[in-house]
Design a protein around this motif. Structure first.
Motif, PDB file in Angstrom:
ATOM      1  N   TYR A   1       0.844  -1.201   0.000  1.00 23.79           N
ATOM      2  CA  TYR A   1       0.000   0.000   0.000  1.00 23.79           C
ATOM      3  C   TYR A   1       0.875   1.244   0.000  1.00 23.79           C
ATOM      4  N   VAL A   2       0.358   2.303  -0.619  1.00 25.68           N
ATOM      5  CA  VAL A   2       1.001   3.608  -0.515  1.00 25.68           C
ATOM      6  C   VAL A   2      -0.025   4.585   0.049  1.00 25.68           C
ATOM      7  N   TYR A   3       0.482   5.570   0.768  1.00 30.43           N
ATOM      8  CA  TYR A   3      -0.349   6.529   1.494  1.00 30.43           C
ATOM      9  C   TYR A   3       0.097   7.939   1.144  1.00 30.43           C
ATOM     10  N   TYR A   4      -0.841   8.789   0.780  1.00 31.43           N
ATOM     11  CA  TYR A   4      -0.527  10.194   0.541  1.00 31.43           C
ATOM     12  C   TYR A   4      -0.731  10.932   1.856  1.00 31.43           C
ATOM     13  N   LEU A   5       0.379  11.302   2.479  1.00 32.69           N
ATOM     14  CA  LEU A   5       0.357  11.872   3.822  1.00 32.69           C
ATOM     15  C   LEU A   5       0.821  13.318   3.816  1.00 32.69           C
ATOM     16  N   SER A   6       0.179  14.117   4.635  1.00 32.35           N
ATOM     17  CA  SER A   6       0.592  15.494   4.881  1.00 32.35           C
ATOM     18  C   SER A   6       1.062  15.602   6.324  1.00 32.35           C
ATOM     19  N   SER A   7       1.587  16.720   6.671  1.00 30.92           N
ATOM     20  CA  SER A   7       2.106  16.917   8.026  1.00 30.92           C
ATOM     21  C   SER A   7       1.054  16.615   9.086  1.00 30.92           C
ATOM     22  N   ALA A   8       1.497  16.022  10.170  1.00 30.65           N
ATOM     23  CA  ALA A   8       0.611  15.777  11.314  1.00 30.65           C
ATOM     24  C   ALA A   8       0.192  17.121  11.901  1.00 30.65           C
ATOM     25  N   PRO A   9      -1.005  17.205  12.495  1.00 38.86           N
ATOM     26  CA  PRO A   9      -1.520  18.488  12.965  1.00 38.86           C
ATOM     27  C   PRO A   9      -0.822  19.087  14.185  1.00 38.86           C
ATOM     28  N   SER A  10       0.061  18.350  14.815  1.00 39.16           N
ATOM     29  CA  SER A  10       0.765  18.854  15.987  1.00 39.16           C
ATOM     30  C   SER A  10       2.027  18.024  16.173  1.00 39.16           C
ATOM     31  N   CYS A  11       2.887  18.447  17.047  1.00 39.80           N
ATOM     32  CA  CYS A  11       4.085  17.650  17.294  1.00 39.80           C
ATOM     33  C   CYS A  11       3.778  16.518  18.283  1.00 39.80           C
ATOM     34  N   TYR A  12       4.649  15.528  18.250  1.00 45.60           N
ATOM     35  CA  TYR A  12       4.520  14.292  19.023  1.00 45.60           C
ATOM     36  C   TYR A  12       3.324  13.468  18.565  1.00 45.60           C
ATOM     37  N   LEU A  13       2.979  13.635  17.276  1.00 44.23           N
ATOM     38  CA  LEU A  13       2.035  12.797  16.566  1.00 44.23           C
ATOM     39  C   LEU A  13       2.826  12.220  15.397  1.00 44.23           C
ATOM     40  N   ARG A  14       2.617  10.927  15.108  1.00 46.25           N
ATOM     41  CA  ARG A  14       3.430  10.298  14.098  1.00 46.25           C
ATOM     42  C   ARG A  14       2.637   9.226  13.366  1.00 46.25           C
ATOM     43  N   TYR A  15       2.820   9.116  12.059  1.00 40.58           N
ATOM     44  CA  TYR A  15       2.216   8.037  11.277  1.00 40.58           C
ATOM     45  C   TYR A  15       2.978   6.751  11.578  1.00 40.58           C
ATOM     46  N   CYS A  16       2.244   5.687  11.874  1.00 40.76           N
ATOM     47  CA  CYS A  16       2.872   4.452  12.336  1.00 40.76           C
ATOM     48  C   CYS A  16       2.547   3.280  11.423  1.00 40.76           C
ATOM     49  N   GLY A  17       3.388   2.263  11.496  1.00 39.44           N
ATOM     50  CA  GLY A  17       3.208   1.058  10.709  1.00 39.44           C
ATOM     51  C   GLY A  17       3.028  -0.161  11.592  1.00 39.44           C
ATOM     52  N   THR A  18       2.577  -1.236  10.962  1.00 37.50           N
ATOM     53  CA  THR A  18       2.418  -2.516  11.639  1.00 37.50           C
ATOM     54  C   THR A  18       2.657  -3.628  10.633  1.00 37.50           C
TER      55      THR A  18
END
Length: 120
Positions: free
Chosen positions: A102-119
């Motif tokens: 899968y591919v994901y079109y991601l933009s910046s997280a709305p705040s710091c200490y938030l992160r896109y994660c995998g599994t």
């Protein structure tokens, strides 16, 4: 389907949902662009609310909804970052099934200490 060939790899082990939170990373300047989870980061985004303090951050991002089939093409989904509830900071993304990944079109997280994660 150029996004299936032109993406940035997210492959660090500390981006996997099983990883703890020693350094509190954030994705406040990650995109916008196409990304693929692979290697030690896992193969996809989780689709259920994870515990806090995983993926080397305070609020680990997870995808609210199922992953698409190849036939679905590009689909819109929501990534949630938990805090006072499982979807305290929602962000809209685009996802595509490229056959074996899968591919994901991601933009910046709305705040710091938030992160896109995998599994896995």
């Amino acid at each position: 389907m150029s996004e299936c060939k032109n993406y940035w790899s997210l492959n660090n082990a500390d981006r996997n949902i099983i990883y703890g939170r020693p350094n509190r990373q954030c994705d406040s300047s990650i995109g916008p662009r196409w990304f693929r989870f692979e290697g030690s980061a896992g193969t996809r985004m989780p689709t259920s609310c994870p515990p806090f303090h995983r993926c080397n951050t305070d609020s680990p991002g997870w995808m609210d909804g199922s992953h698409p089939t190849v036939a679905d093409g590009q689909v819109s989904r929501r990534v949630c970052f938990p805090w006072s509830n499982c979807c305290h900071w929602p962000v809209n993304i685009t996802v595509r099934n490229c056959g074996s990944y899968y591919v994901y079109y991601l933009s910046s997280a709305p705040s710091c200490y938030l992160r896109y994660c995998g599994t896995n």
